[in-house]
Design a protein around this motif. Structure first.
Motif, short mmCIF file in Angstrom:
data_model
loop_
_atom_site.label_atom_id
_atom_site.label_comp_id
_atom_site.label_asym_id
_atom_site.label_seq_id
_atom_site.Cartn_x
_atom_site.Cartn_y
_atom_site.Cartn_z
N ASP A 149 -9.61 -48.80 -29.69
CA ASP A 149 -8.33 -49.02 -30.22
C ASP A 149 -7.33 -47.09 -30.27
OD1 ASP A 149 -8.91 -51.20 -30.25
OD2 ASP A 149 -9.16 -51.05 -32.60
N ARG A 150 -8.76 -46.60 -30.70
CA ARG A 150 -7.51 -45.13 -30.14
C ARG A 150 -7.66 -44.42 -29.45
NH1 ARG A 150 -9.94 -41.65 -33.24
NH2 ARG A 150 -11.78 -42.26 -33.18
N VAL A 166 -9.35 -40.54 -37.32
CA VAL A 166 -8.47 -41.11 -36.40
C VAL A 166 -7.28 -40.65 -35.55
CG1 VAL A 166 -9.01 -42.63 -38.87
CG2 VAL A 166 -7.15 -40.57 -38.78
N ASN A 216 -20.89 -41.12 -28.48
CA ASN A 216 -19.98 -41.98 -29.51
C ASN A 216 -19.98 -41.59 -30.50
OD1 ASN A 216 -19.75 -43.87 -30.82
ND2 ASN A 216 -21.08 -45.35 -30.64
N HIS A 223 -16.08 -52.51 -28.32
CA HIS A 223 -14.44 -52.59 -29.49
C HIS A 223 -15.41 -52.14 -30.61
CE1 HIS A 223 -16.23 -56.36 -30.36
NE2 HIS A 223 -16.38 -56.73 -29.22
N ARG A 224 -16.39 -52.16 -30.64
CA ARG A 224 -17.84 -52.35 -32.21
C ARG A 224 -17.65 -50.81 -32.56
NH1 ARG A 224 -23.14 -55.14 -30.38
NH2 ARG A 224 -22.83 -53.63 -28.73
N HIS A 225 -17.49 -49.69 -31.81
CA HIS A 225 -17.15 -48.56 -32.09
C HIS A 225 -16.23 -48.74 -32.71
CE1 HIS A 225 -21.15 -48.40 -29.26
NE2 HIS A 225 -21.93 -48.31 -30.41
N TYR A 226 -14.54 -49.14 -32.37
CA TYR A 226 -13.67 -48.84 -32.92
C TYR A 226 -13.32 -47.51 -32.36
CZ TYR A 226 -15.09 -52.36 -36.41
OH TYR A 226 -15.66 -53.28 -36.95
N LEU A 227 -13.51 -47.62 -30.90
CA LEU A 227 -12.87 -45.71 -30.55
C LEU A 227 -11.92 -46.21 -29.12
CD1 LEU A 227 -16.51 -44.03 -29.00
CD2 LEU A 227 -14.83 -43.90 -31.45
N SER A 239 -16.60 -39.85 -32.44
CA SER A 239 -16.20 -40.06 -33.94
C SER A 239 -15.68 -38.95 -34.72
CB SER A 239 -18.15 -40.87 -34.69
OG SER A 239 -18.57 -39.53 -33.85
#
Length: 525
Positions: free
Chosen positions: A194-195, A143, A135, A188-192, A139
């Motif tokens: 989506d990318r 973006v 993670n 999905h809480r780590h917003y990875l 990170s």
């Protein structure tokens, strides 16, 4: 007092005595000496700074922008494509541990953290360390779009003794460790998630369960998927994790033996532009699944496929129409020993009106079947835009008769580039058919629009004597463009012969080769 105030001011220049002038000159000299001393002191400081900079390591004198670009090059595969075994985690870790400056530059270069490559057993220690590190590692990509390249096989025959899993408990523990790591990425809480834009999954499907249980909208940003499951998934399982991947354009599937992955995974076929399907030589399932899938691929531009024959392909009323297809790479199926399955190749039912480039790999296929499939292809929808044709004859393909080959090539009069690989027999009849004759001759010139010809030999044979005659007839030595009843005949521009060492030349052949004009680029490799 009044008298003194009324006197006019003296306007004459001041005059000093010799003693006074000497005193003034000494003052100016002292002032100049003081300035010289200050300048000299500054020079010493500059020299001191220069000597200190020489002490610094060269890497500390590289501009940050340049150092960042160097890091990106170091963390990029030599051949330009990421793959699971590429050790990008170790490379990025090593760069960031050299010194404080390098760590700051590495952490500030998000591109080097945007592609995660993991493979078992090469990166076993990363799984034993737990999955929380991933993670933080990803990170740092900021973006940037993410690429995941994962290889988790269960075949441990090539593992070292230390890496080999000998007990079920160890195997179960490894599966849990992989799942934990993947859960960190897909949470999905780590917003990875989506990318994620590129996804390559190779191995036993049990390792990839975290992907298969995702909802259909979490991977909607994926643009490229490559899947190679080493065994079939449960036939009752339907995976819709990729069904809403609205940006998916490139799909590669390497099939297992007993069940096509297209039966398991729900995929948005209508938006694909590039599809590659590779089957095993001895896959044991009905390959009509490919016809069903291709019926939905209305936007497909490039197709590479090697399906087995199927009786379902016999129906001429059920053609697969691919209105946008421009590139087709088709490998004829290699049947297993004693395979008596009736049916024809998928090529037999394709309709590809805009096709520009076609490559055919010939294995165990009879010439009659080969000719029948190509005739059907032209009958379904004439390929009037076809410009490039490549025929590659594998070692397993029976030596084809040049006269028979010429009869098939009559189907493709528009091609300008022709490649013939794997030649093992005399091709003189083919070159004779390609030779332009005078206008009074009623014979048809084969491949009249050909500009580039590439030949590859795989067996020792005599130099084709008719090749030079054909080249000379298509080189416009008299400056007049020849014409037949079917239209103009193009001037040949380039002839290349690969593995020319297999050709046995005589002095007469060398003399003939020397006659090739400069207008034709003739080369041997």
């Amino acid at each position: 007092m009044e008298l003194s105030l009324s006197q006019s001011r003296t306007e004459e220049p001041l005059r000093f005595s010799p003693v006074e002038e000497s005193i003034l000159a000494e003052g100016e000299i002292e002032s100049l000496n003081s300035q010289i001393e200050k300048l000299t002191h500054n020079e010493d400081e500059v020299a001191l700074l220069a000597s200190v900079s020489d002490i610094l390591p060269p890497a500390h004198r590289i501009p940050i922008e340049i150092l960042s670009e160097i890091f990106e090059l170091v963390c990029y595969p030599n051949h330009g494509r990421f793959y699971p075994q590429f050790d990008v985690v170790r490379t990025t870790t090593s760069l960031s541990q050299v010194c404080v400056v390098w760590r700051q530059v590495a952490y500030g270069t998000p591109r080097i953290w945007s592609n995660l490559c993991l493979s078992i057993p090469e990166h076993m220690s990363l799984f034993n360390a737990g999955g929380k590190w991933v993670n933080e590692w990803l990170s740092r990509s900021g973006v940037f779009p993410l690429g995941l390249y994962l290889h988790f096989p269960t075949d441990n025959s090539n593992w070292s003794d230390e890496e080999e899993l000998e007990t079920y408990s160890e195997y179960k523990s490894l599966v849990q460790e992989v799942h934990y790591l993947l859960d960190q990425i897909l949470d999905h809480r780590h917003y990875l998630v989506d990318r994620i834009r590129s996804l390559k999954l190779i191995g036993d499907p049990i390792f990839f369960t975290p992907f298969f249980v995702l909802g259909p909208f979490l991977l909607r940003g994926v643009e490229r998927i490559s899947m190679q499951m080493t065994r079939s998934v449960d036939e009752n399982l339907r995976v819709n994790s990729f069904s809403s991947a609205n940006n998916l354009r490139h799909l590669e599937i390497v099939e297992p033996y007993f069940r096509s992955q297209l039966r398991t995974f729900l995929l948005p076929a209508g938006q694909l532009i590039d599809l590659q399907i590779r089957t095993r030589n001895y896959s044991h399932f009905d390959t009509s699944v490919y016809a069903d899938f291709l019926h939905e691929c209305s936007s497909l531009v490039s197709l590479e496929i090697n399906p087995a024959c199927s009786p379902e392909f016999n129906s001429p009323n059920d053609n697969v129409h691919l209105p946008m297809l421009k590139s087709l790479h088709f490998t004829f199926h290699l049947p297993s020993e004693g395979d008596e399955t009736p049916g024809v190749n998928l090529l037999h039912i394709l309709a590809v009106p805009l096709l520009e480039e076609m490559t055919l790999i010939l294995g165990y296929v009879e010439f009659h079947d080969f000719s029948r499939d190509l005739t059907a292809l032209q009958g379904n929808s004439p390929t009037s835009n076809l410009k490039s044709l490549t025929l590659e004859m594998n070692w397993t393909f029976k030596a084809i008769d040049a006269t028979d080959l010429a009869s098939v090539l009559l189907l493709f009069p528009t091609i300008t580039s022709f490649r013939l690989f794997g030649i093992q027999s005399d091709m003189n009849p083919l070159f004779q058919a390609m030779t332009y004759h005078n206008l009074n001759d009623d014979s048809v010139t084969l491949l009249p629009m050909i500009l580039n010809l590439e030949l590859e030999y795989r067996k020792k044979t005599g130099y084709p004597s008719e090749l030079i005659s054909m080249i000379l007839s298509r080189s416009w030595l008299n400056g007049h463009q020849p014409q037949t009843d079917a239209g103009l005949v193009a001037r040949l521009q380039q002839v290349s012969i690969l593995r020319a060492g297999y050709l046995q030349k005589t002095d007469e052949h060398l003399v003939r080769i020397a006659e090739v004009p400069d207008s034709v680029v003739y080369s041997e490799f």
